[in-house]
Design a protein around this motif. Structure first.
Motif, PDB file in Angstrom:
ATOM      1  N   GLY A  70      10.535  65.399  57.275  1.00 41.75           N
ATOM      2  CA  GLY A  70       8.746  64.800  57.030  1.00 41.75           C
ATOM      3  C   GLY A  70       8.740  65.143  55.373  1.00 41.75           C
ATOM      4  N   SER A  83       4.430  62.209  71.389  1.00 47.27           N
ATOM      5  CA  SER A  83       4.401  62.337  70.086  1.00 47.27           C
ATOM      6  C   SER A  83       4.592  61.236  69.245  1.00 47.27           C
ATOM      7  CB  SER A  83       6.403  63.357  69.589  1.00 47.27           C
ATOM      8  OG  SER A  83       7.453  62.345  70.002  1.00 47.27           O
ATOM      9  N   GLN A 103       8.914  71.665  64.818  1.00 49.27           N
ATOM     10  CA  GLN A 103       7.820  70.505  63.977  1.00 49.27           C
ATOM     11  C   GLN A 103       7.909  71.223  62.363  1.00 49.27           C
ATOM     12  OE1 GLN A 103       3.805  70.949  65.564  1.00 49.27           O
ATOM     13  NE2 GLN A 103       4.536  70.404  68.277  1.00 49.27           N
ATOM     14  N   PHE A 127       9.425  69.129  59.726  1.00 50.36           N
ATOM     15  CA  PHE A 127       8.746  68.137  58.786  1.00 50.36           C
ATOM     16  C   PHE A 127       9.128  68.733  57.601  1.00 50.36           C
ATOM     17  CE2 PHE A 127       5.275  68.740  55.944  1.00 50.36           C
ATOM     18  CZ  PHE A 127       4.966  67.969  55.481  1.00 50.36           C
ATOM     19  N   PHE A 176       2.538  65.079  63.262  1.00 51.57           N
ATOM     20  CA  PHE A 176       3.434  65.920  63.998  1.00 51.57           C
ATOM     21  C   PHE A 176       3.560  66.621  65.156  1.00 51.57           C
ATOM     22  CE2 PHE A 176       3.789  64.263  59.743  1.00 51.57           C
ATOM     23  CZ  PHE A 176       5.077  64.004  59.453  1.00 51.57           C
ATOM     24  N   TRP A 192      -0.514  61.704  59.624  1.00 50.74           N
ATOM     25  CA  TRP A 192       0.631  61.940  59.782  1.00 50.74           C
ATOM     26  C   TRP A 192       0.597  63.270  60.490  1.00 50.74           C
ATOM     27  CZ3 TRP A 192       3.525  57.915  58.184  1.00 50.74           C
ATOM     28  CH2 TRP A 192       3.148  57.198  57.024  1.00 50.74           C
TER      29      TRP A 192
END
Length: 342
Positions: free
Chosen positions: A150, A57, A142, A146, A117, A115
Motif C-alpha cells: 500500500g 475488507s 494489515q 501496507f 485497510f 484508504w
C-alpha cells in the motif's frame, strides 16, 4: 498545543484531560489541510471495496495480500446496506466525507481521501488470539501488507500524496478483548502485552515517514445488548478499563519517544458512554437491544414488519456487537472536533 509530547487525551466533549507543558514543538497538526486518512482496525472501521473480500475488507485478504498500484488506485469504496458492519457509513467515512453516498466512490475523488485497510473480525496479533477465519487479516498483517504494497503504491503513484498531509487512524482491540475475556490470565499484563505488539506495528508506520496518529480506545463493550442481559458481563467494565489504560500508557510513551510526532487518543469510551446514558440528546430511544430485522433489505422503511417500533437510526446498537450508522455519525463529529482543536 500538544500535551505530553503531543499526546492529547480527549473526553466526550473533546476537551483535553491531561494538562502539562509541551515537551516538544512538532509542526502543528492541521486537520483542515489533511489530504488523506489511512485506517487500520476491525469491523468498526472497515469499508467494502470492489477489490476486497465481500463483507470484510477494502482490498484483499489473508490468501490474497499482494496487490499492485493499479489495483489499489482503481479500487472503489462500496456504499450500500451491507458494505460496513453498521448498515450504513461508519465513522471514518463520515469523518472524511468519503464513500458516504450510496454506490461506488473512488478515494481519489474525495477532498479527504480514505484508504481503509481495516479487516472485519481482526484482532491485533495471532500471538495472543486466533484468527476469526482463515482469511482474516490481523492488525499486524494489515500494517505489514501496507508496508509492502500500500505505502509504495500511494507514495509512487498517487499524485500529491504526502505523509505529512496524511493522518493514520487505528481502532483495534474490540475483538481481542471479546475473544480473550474468559482467558485465565493476569489481564492488566495481558493487555499490556497486546498493546506492546500494537505499538511495534505503529513503529513500522512511523518508519515509513508518517507522523500524525489517531488512536481510538474501546467502547463500553460491557453494555452490548447481550451483556446488559447478564449479571456478569463478559468482557466486564473493569477489563475494558484495563485495556484502555494500557492503550493510553503506550500512546503516551510513543509520544514521549517520538517528539516530532503528533499523537492523539480519542476517548471513544467516554463519548459512547455519554450517548448510552443520555440517548435522548441524540435522537436515540433504544440502548438495550437491537432490531431483529436489521439485516433485511427493506428494513429502512418496513421496520415495523420485523417487530421494531422505531427506525434503526433511533437504536444505539445495530446488532449484538456493532453500533448503528447514526451513532458512528455522531462519533465522527466528536472526533473531528478533537482534530480541529489539536
Amino acid at each position: 498545543m500538544f500535551l505530553l509530547a503531543t499526546l492529547i487525551l480527549a473526553i466526550a466533549s473533546g476537551t483535553p484531560i491531561v494538562k502539562a507543558g509541551p515537551l516538544s514543538r512538532p509542526p502543528k497538526f492541521e486537520w483542515s489541510s489533511t489530504k488523506a486518512l489511512i485506517a487500520f482496525g476491525d469491523s468498526y472501521t472497515y469499508v467494502q471495496g470492489t477489490h476486497g473480500h465481500q463483507n470484510f475488507s477494502f482490498i484483499g485478504d489473508q490468501f490474497d495480500l499482494a496487490y499492485d498500484a493499479k489495483t489499489l488506485l482503481s479500487n472503489k469504496i462500496v456504499q450500500n446496506q451491507t458494505a460496513t458492519a453498521e448498515g450504513g457509513p461508519n465513522w471514518v467515512q463520515y469523518l472524511t466525507d468519503c464513500g458516504v453516498h450510496k454506490g461506488l466512490t473512488s478515494p481519489q475523488r474525495c477532498k479527504k481521501q480514505l484508504w481503509d485497510f481495516a479487516f472485519a473480525g481482526a484482532d491485533i496479533s495471532t500471538e495472543y488470539t486466533p484468527l476469526h477465519h482463515n482469511f482474516t487479516v490481523s492488525l499486524v498483517d494489515q500494517i505489514n501488507q501496507f508496508k509492502q504494497y500500500g505505502h509504495p503504491a500511494l507514495q509512487r503513484n498517487l499524485p500529491g500524496f504526502r505523509q505529512d498531509k496524511t493522518l493514520i487512524a487505528l481502532w483495534i482491540g474490540i475483538n481481542d478483548i471479546n475473544d480473550s475475556a474468559k482467558y485465565s490470565v493476569d489481564f492488566p499484563t495481558f493487555y499490556k502485552n497486546l498493546t506492546d505488539i500494537l505499538f511495534e506495528s505503529v513503529e513500522t508506520l512511523y518508519g515509513l515517514g508518517y507522523r500524525s496518529f489517531l488512536f481510538m480506545n474501546l467502547p463500553p463493550l460491557d453494555r452490548t445488548p447481550g451483556n446488559q442481559a447478564k449479571t456478569s458481563p463478559s468482557p466486564n467494565a473493569t477489563q475494558v478499563g484495563w485495556y484502555n489504560a494500557a492503550l493510553a500508557d503506550h500512546a503516551a510513551a510513543f509520544a514521549e519517544e517520538h517528539k516530532e510526532a503528533q499523537v492523539m487518543l480519542f476517548d471513544a469510551h467516554a463519548r459512547l458512554t455519554a450517548m448510552l446514558d443520555e440517548p435522548h440528546n441524540y435522537g436515540i430511544v433504544n440502548t438495550t437491544n437491537f432490531c431483529a430485522g436489521y439485516d433485511q433489505p427493506d428494513i429502512s422503511v418496513e421496520y415495523e414488519k420485523y417487530g421494531c417500533p422505531t427506525p434503526l437510526k433511533r437504536y444505539f446498537w445495530f446488532n449484538s456487537g456493532h453500533m448503528t450508522s447514526h451513532v458512528h455519525e455522531v462519533l465522527a463529529a466528536e472526533v473531528e472536533r478533537l482534530l480541529l482543536q489539536a
